[in-house]
Design a protein around this motif. Structure first.
Motif, PDB file in Angstrom:
ATOM      1  N   LEU A  36     -82.017  59.127  98.083  1.00  0.00           N
ATOM      2  CA  LEU A  36     -81.781  57.767  97.596  1.00  0.00           C
ATOM      3  C   LEU A  36     -80.494  57.260  98.225  1.00  0.00           C
ATOM      4  O   LEU A  36     -79.412  57.757  97.904  1.00  0.00           O
ATOM      5  N   TYR A  61     -80.608  65.345  90.886  1.00  0.00           N
ATOM      6  CA  TYR A  61     -81.938  64.945  90.427  1.00  0.00           C
ATOM      7  C   TYR A  61     -82.853  66.133  90.142  1.00  0.00           C
ATOM      8  O   TYR A  61     -83.544  66.171  89.135  1.00  0.00           O
ATOM      9  N   GLN A  84     -75.174  63.034  93.173  1.00  0.00           N
ATOM     10  CA  GLN A  84     -76.256  62.515  92.328  1.00  0.00           C
ATOM     11  C   GLN A  84     -77.619  62.890  92.892  1.00  0.00           C
ATOM     12  O   GLN A  84     -78.525  63.275  92.162  1.00  0.00           O
ATOM     13  N   ASN A  85     -77.747  62.748  94.211  1.00  0.00           N
ATOM     14  CA  ASN A  85     -79.017  63.091  94.841  1.00  0.00           C
ATOM     15  C   ASN A  85     -79.402  64.536  94.564  1.00  0.00           C
ATOM     16  O   ASN A  85     -80.555  64.842  94.262  1.00  0.00           O
ATOM     17  N   LYS A 118     -86.308  61.885 101.935  1.00  0.00           N
ATOM     18  CA  LYS A 118     -86.499  61.239 100.635  1.00  0.00           C
ATOM     19  C   LYS A 118     -85.219  61.247  99.801  1.00  0.00           C
ATOM     20  O   LYS A 118     -85.236  61.566  98.611  1.00  0.00           O
ATOM     21  N   LYS A 148     -77.308  56.316  96.091  1.00  0.00           N
ATOM     22  CA  LYS A 148     -76.686  57.267  95.175  1.00  0.00           C
ATOM     23  C   LYS A 148     -75.780  58.198  95.982  1.00  0.00           C
ATOM     24  O   LYS A 148     -75.991  58.394  97.186  1.00  0.00           O
TER      25      LYS A 148
END
Ligand SMILES: Nc1ncnc2c1ncn2[C@@H]1O[C@H](COP(=O)(O)OP(=O)(O)OP(=O)(O)O)[C@@H](O)[C@H]1O
Ligand SMILES: Nc1ncnc2c1ncn2[C@@H]1O[C@H](COP(=O)(O)OP(=O)(O)OP(=O)(O)O)[C@@H](O)[C@H]1O
Ligand SMILES: [Mg+2]
Ligand SMILES: [Mg+2]
Lengths: 295, 240, 295, 240
Positions: free
Chosen positions: B100, B111, B107-108, B98, B103
């Motif tokens: 992204l 989150y 960044q991942n 899961k 990104k």
């Protein structure tokens, strides 16, 4: 505090990252607002045109004798019994002669040898300018002919009918196109919003999974939607205004003095439209995420 | 169960069942209690029900029957807002990652920390620390979608542990990793466990749970089968 | 043979599986065709209205003396020197009297004692019915007044101007809305097709990866697009026809005898529109996959 | 290389390099020749370049430098139509499966056969045979997206071998499988190999390649490192 900061940075980041796709939504909204307001403007101006065009509508009742004040009142009474009218004017023989003379203008000399009362007196009736009264105008004229002392009833039958059917047709066409367009624009904006939300479905799901609160997810969308709505509607109205100026200067020139008084929306209408767009877009975004957020 | 015992319990399952249409009995009558600070391995054949169990523990799925309690919250009665708060205390490394793909790695990972309103410096230092430990520091600014599967898997693990959760659920965390890289992950999990974090790791990789004193639960066709040591799993009890 | 079979079964399967989403595209296409043809119909009928409304446009030149055949030719020559006109009519004194008498109808008796030549003779000039000649009508009238023997030049200046500006405005409005709509519908259909293709991106990629040939992938899309285009445009035109009948029976009743002759598209136009839609949709699908098929 | 030798060669790589931006040298100067009928295992740390190599062999990526020949076709010069025909002769089990989640298992497997215009009865019997071998027959009509990861992995393997390809490329085919299920996959691959199919299997799972006589290539940071037996890999040669 933390929440607000996070939400604003979220919003900012998402705009910075997705502005290219958002541009498409923006164009959609701008186009929709433009089309919608364009039709609204045309429609409202068309209604006004309808009101002005028929200023010339009147029935002329030629009488065989000049009616005295008593008779005039009687006529007035009888006329008003049949239908509400806007105005009744009695034109005496001499008045008629003056008018005719006025029309002949330079060649008034031709009337030199003619008695001043050779034209019949008449009543000019200006009916209410609405479609019901128009549909009864033929009956009205027949009724007037049955009145005693009436020589003949004249009215621009052909013109009246042409005009009214034309204006009415115009209204129907504008109304129909407006409806079709509202359908289409609603469809388009809804679609566009759903697309935006959908393109970020995975991100939204992930946010849910890592425990983001509902408002943490929704508020950025809401803000983005509102921003899009504001920008889109402002751009749309600005475009419409330019178009309006262009039409006005280039095509409505001769007409401006006369029957049309082209007018743009009032400032308050403009504000209304913008506020409505903002609410619509923000609300649409808000509702769209709802479905996705059922994880 | 006494209040004291309740405090010590991280995960409590009682007779949990889950059936998928048409008639896949993914879980049947699973009762299980995991205390805080434990590191448990969950094994079982492909399709046994491991992922289904983990998904129910983090509230993605609901059981058809039975009772689940995480950190004292009854999942069937928890409110939406509380569920979201609870999720921030659980780190999950999903079997399908899961991530992204559009990104960056950083960044991942961020989150999971951003939703808890962690400060930027904390997020940055935590990300760097984890990526260093997992030998991925040079991929920090690469897009997650461009990484190799093994690299993606490590990113998903980093995201799971980044927010310093109380409970870590890891689903097949070394499936795409070679032995050496898998060792990095195991060490990471161990260090968290030593700090008191509870871990539940679903895995096929015998190498990572085959050590003395390891606690292993095996699922077979949705039922708890063998456990090691045998005292680990509670007897089936009715709903308390 | 194998190929055709495979392609048809592919097409059939994909329609069976995705008809729900396709329905959305179908509605989009139907709406677009409806809107587009609606405006086209309004536009083409509006042009005709323009041509009929101004049948009444004429300049009346009052003369001080009845011109003989020679003078008439001279006038005609002078008039035609200024501008091409549609028709020129000479009205003698007696003719003018007869007309006036005809207008008075029942009250003709009032003219009993008046000499039959009290009205001046005139020339009636019907200018070309196009906007250029209209824009010069004022100059024309001034030119005519300079001709020898001319008492006065009269024309329905106000009406002429009103009409022309009105019709011209109508044309501009219809044309602009049409353009906006074409923009929107193009946008919508393109979007819809891209969406359909995009929703099957993964499948298309997989087909490439397992070695499907280009035509194996494209032909089903092409067929689907063509089918959508055919169904959508047929539905759109059918809806338009119903709308047309409705307007015609309900609103154009009085006008039908007179100035409007509302007409629907000819059969060949309808076929053209359908064929065009099919080509557009099929082509659009075809082009859209291109981008995806670059694996 | 003689014509005879050329006929016997399935895969021929000469000094193949691939660099991803910003400066990931995924493959550097790889030269390799694999003969028809061989079963080769490709190992290496996570991020070593295994997937990159396999992707180039099935034409998804192009090398920056070097020369690739598959079954006699030079991939840099092959036409689009020929490439598609070649792909029908290669079965690939991708590391990320590339299944269509909204289609059933049977439909997913059928894809690879339909593009070769196989008859319906063949497709049906082949699907059933493979699913039986992989213990998935009861999942035949389940949606691929609903399966457990291990089940999905087996479906992707079934799809790769269903069209009876000449060359099978498998990327980490047992990453989500337990030891017993992995054995089913290994047996399937062996049986295809015995029928003459060439196999190239990228894997971390020592258990599936640790048998006497296995041929193993190891990649380290994009370069061929160890090979077993040592004769397997050709010396680096210029473009022929
Ligand atoms: N949403 C679903 N719908 C239908 N069946 C499902 C669904 N999710 C899981 N299953 C089925 O339930 C069973 C258990 O699945 P689960 O994902 O828990 O297995 P697992 O132990 O994680 O296996 P693996 O090791 O392969 O990941 C499987 O047979 C699977 O096909
Ligand atoms: N499209 C890409 N863009 C940038 N870098 C890439 C891309 N694809 C792969 N890489 C990088 O190339 C290197 C090799 O990747 P590859 O997928 O071949 O590794 P691998 O050996 O398959 O690893 P794993 O065992 O984890 O699957 C990795 O460092 C990866 O990050
Ligand atoms: Mg699983
Ligand atoms: Mg790989």
């Amino acid at each position: 505090m933390n929440f607000l900061l996070a939400v604003f940075s979220q919003t900012w980041r998402s705009i910075a990252e997705t502005w290219r796709t958002q541009l498409l939504s923006l164009i959609t909204i701008t186009l929709s607002v433009l089309i919608f307001t364009f039709f609204y403007l045309v429609y409202s101006n068309a209604l006004q045109v309808g009101n002005r065009l028929d200023n010339d509508l009147r029935l002329i009742v030629y009488l065989d004798e000049q009616p005295d004040a008593n008779l005039q009142q009687e006529y007035q009474h009888k006329i008003e019994k049949f239908d509400q009218v806007e105005r009744i004017e009695f034109v005496g023989k001499l008045e008629a002669y003056d008018r005719f003379k006025g029309q002949l203008d330079d060649s008034q000399d031709v009337l030199k040898d003619i008695p001043k009362d050779f034209l019949p007196p008449s009543i000019e009736i200006y009916p209410r300018r609405n479609l019901e009264s128009l549909s009864r105008i033929k009956g009205f004229s027949e009724y007037l002919e049955t009145m005693p002392g009436v020589l003949k009833v004249q009215y621009g039958r052909e013109w009246v009918e042409r005009f009214y059917s034309f204006i009415q047709l115009l209204r129907v066409v504008v109304f129909l196109s407006g409806s079709l367009l509202i359908l289409t624009t609603t469809f388009m904006i809804g679609h566009s919003i759903r697309l935006t939300v959908f393109s970020r479905k995975k991100e939204l799901e992930l946010l849910r999974l890592v425990g983001a609160s509902n408002s943490y997810i929704r508020v950025p969308f809401f803000l983005e939607g509102a921003l899009l709505g504001a920008l889109g509607s402002t751009a749309g109205i600005a475009a419409l205004y330019l178009l309006f100026r262009w039409i006005k200067t280039n095509f409505a020139g001769q007409a401006a003095q006369g029957m049309f008084s082209f007018s743009f929306f009032s400032t308050s209408s403009v504000c209304m439209i913008i506020v409505l767009s903002i609410l619509l877009c923000a609300g649409g975004s808000f509702v769209s995420i709802r479905k996705i957020l059922s994880v | 169960m006494s209040g004291e015992e309740k405090k010590l319990t991280m995960i409590d399952l009682a007779r949990v069942s889950k059936t998928f249409p048409p008639d896949v009995h993914a879980l049947a009558d699973v009762s299980l209690r995991i205390r805080r600070g434990e590191m448990i391995f969950l094994t079982g054949q492909s399709g046994a029900g491991k992922t289904t169990l983990l998904r129910m523990l983090c509230g993605i799925d609901c059981p058809d029957k039975g009772y689940i309690e995480i950190a004292g919250y009854d999942l069937s009665r928890i409110s939406g807002g509380e569920m979201q708060k609870l999720r921030r205390r659980i780190g999950v490394a999903y079997q399908d990652f899961k991530l992204l793909p559009d990104k960056t790695v950083a960044q991942n990972i961020a989150y999971s920390m951003e939703v808890s309103y962690r400060s930027r410096p904390f997020i940055r230092s935590q990300t760097e620390k984890l990526l260093t430990e997992l030998h991925l520091l040079d991929k920090q600014d690469a897009l997650a979608g461009k990484l190799s599967r093994g690299e993606q898997q490590r990113v998903s693990i980093a995201r799971a542990v980044a927010n310093e959760p109380e409970l870590i659920l890891a689903d097949e965390p070394t499936g795409n990793l070679d032995t050496e890289t898998a060792l990095l992950v195991t060490q990471l999990f161990r260090s968290y466990n030593e700090q008191g974090t509870t871990l539940l790791i679903a895995t096929h990789d015998q190498a990572i749970y085959d050590f003395p004193g390891s606690k292993v639960i095996k699922i077979e066709n949705g039922r708890l089968a063998i456990q090691k040591p045998p005292t680990l799993v509670k007897k089936a009890e009715g709903k308390e």
